[in-house]
Design an enzyme around this catalytic site. Structure first.
Site, short mmCIF file in Angstrom:
data_model
loop_
_atom_site.label_atom_id
_atom_site.label_comp_id
_atom_site.label_asym_id
_atom_site.label_seq_id
_atom_site.Cartn_x
_atom_site.Cartn_y
_atom_site.Cartn_z
N HIS A 182 -8.35 -7.03 6.86
CA HIS A 182 -7.31 -7.68 7.68
C HIS A 182 -6.63 -6.63 8.55
CE1 HIS A 182 -5.19 -6.06 4.22
NE2 HIS A 182 -4.15 -5.94 5.03
N HIS A 197 -10.63 1.13 5.57
CA HIS A 197 -9.45 1.26 4.71
C HIS A 197 -9.75 0.97 3.24
CE1 HIS A 197 -5.16 0.59 3.49
NE2 HIS A 197 -5.07 1.68 4.21
N LYS A 199 1.91 0.80 10.21
CA LYS A 199 1.79 1.33 8.84
C LYS A 199 0.42 0.96 8.27
CE LYS A 199 3.98 -2.76 6.91
NZ LYS A 199 2.82 -3.29 6.20
N ASP A 223 5.40 -7.66 9.76
CA ASP A 223 3.97 -8.07 9.83
C ASP A 223 3.71 -9.52 10.25
OD1 ASP A 223 3.84 -5.52 8.78
OD2 ASP A 223 2.80 -6.06 6.93
N ASP A 283 1.00 -4.13 10.39
CA ASP A 283 -0.01 -3.62 9.46
C ASP A 283 -1.19 -3.18 10.34
OD1 ASP A 283 -0.20 -3.37 6.61
OD2 ASP A 283 -1.66 -5.00 6.53
N HIS A 296 -4.69 -1.18 9.97
CA HIS A 296 -5.67 -0.49 9.13
C HIS A 296 -6.93 -0.09 9.89
CE1 HIS A 296 -3.31 -1.70 5.71
NE2 HIS A 296 -3.60 -2.97 5.79
N CYS A 325 4.70 -7.12 1.49
CA CYS A 325 5.33 -6.18 2.42
C CYS A 325 6.83 -6.38 2.58
CB CYS A 325 4.60 -6.20 3.75
SG CYS A 325 2.94 -5.48 3.58
C1 VGL Z 1 0.43 -7.39 3.37
C2 VGL Z 1 -1.26 -7.42 1.83
C3 VGL Z 1 -1.94 -6.44 2.52
C4 VGL Z 1 1.74 -7.95 3.82
C5 VGL Z 1 -0.24 -6.40 4.07
O1 VGL Z 1 2.07 -7.84 5.02
O2 VGL Z 1 2.46 -8.49 2.96
N1 VGL Z 1 -0.09 -7.87 2.25
N2 VGL Z 1 -1.42 -5.94 3.64
ZN ZN Z 2 -2.59 -4.61 4.80
#
Ligand code: VGL
Ligand code: ZN
Length: 202
Positions: free
Chosen positions: A85, A56, A110, A12, A50, A52, A155
């Site tokens: 995000h 979401h 994901k 990510d 990431d 979404h 993550c």
């Molecule tokens: C993440 C919070 C929400 C991450 C992703 O990449 O750590 N944290 N979505």
């Molecule tokens: Zn996320």
């Protein structure tokens, strides 16, 4: 060059997790030069993204009255409610422009199902719905993973713990990760990773 049984998993490294982004991780972009250099050492390279939909369930804005960073209960357990995000198709969801993406063998998205979050690159937050990454790595003969990216305490940690549970040897390069830091989340994540047999290296 490392053997073909080893993969680099870059978690990510997207605009929204870097300074100026919607869920900015302090110094999130500082890890990019090292990650770019690491890509030359690994035969197998995977980037995760990431990804979404705007509706979401992990977004506080989709829970009237809920504050960002508060915790709610989902059918699969507790869930932090985040600022919106990495919304599909937005600039925030793109990889940071400094990250090398051409060397990647696989880009795995994901978190695309509206009703369930997916911190881990292997399983959604119910810890049972697979993303397919395990099959990809195993069918390529990979048994050892090096994890880097954002964020250490969410993550990266979830991915590392799932990978260890699946039987991969896992190394997390802490210096090539940065954390969100929410009520001791980094300390908790590190303890959980060490318990799971994950090797933490600088
Ligand atoms: C993440 C919070 C929400 C991450 C992703 O990449 O750590 N944290 N979505
Ligand atoms: Zn996320």
């Amino acid at each position: 060059m490392r053997p073909t049984t080893e993969a680099l998993i870059v978690i990510d490294v997207q605009n929204d997790f870097c300074p100026g982004g919607a869920l900015a991780v302090a110094d999130g972009d500082a890890i990019i030069p090292r990650i770019n250099a690491l890509m030359d050492d690994y035969a197998v390279k995977v980037l995760t993204q990431d990804w979404h939909p705007a509706n979401h369930a992990s977004f506080a804005a989709n829970h009237p009255g809920a504050a960002p960073f508060s915790i709610t209960r989902m059918p699969y357990g507790e869930q932090v409610l985040w600022p919106a995000h990495c919304v599909q198709g937005t600039t925030g969801a793109l990889f940071h422009p400094a990250l090398r993406t051409d060397p990647a063998d696989l880009i795995l998205r994901k978190g695309f199902r509206p009703t369930i979050d997916s911190y881990s690159a292997f399983f959604e937050n119910d810890r049972t719905t697979p993303t397919g990454l395990e099959g990809y790595l195993r069918s390529r003969g990979v048994n050892r993973l090096t994890l880097v990216g954002l964020a250490t305490d969410f993550c990266v940690a979830y991915s590392a713990v799932d990978a260890a549970r699946l039987g991969f040897d896992v190394v997390v390069l802490e210096g090539a990760c940065r954390a969100i830091g929410l009520n001791g989340s980094l300390e908790d994540a590190k303890a959980t990773m060490l318990d799971a047999g994950i090797v933490m290296e600088p």
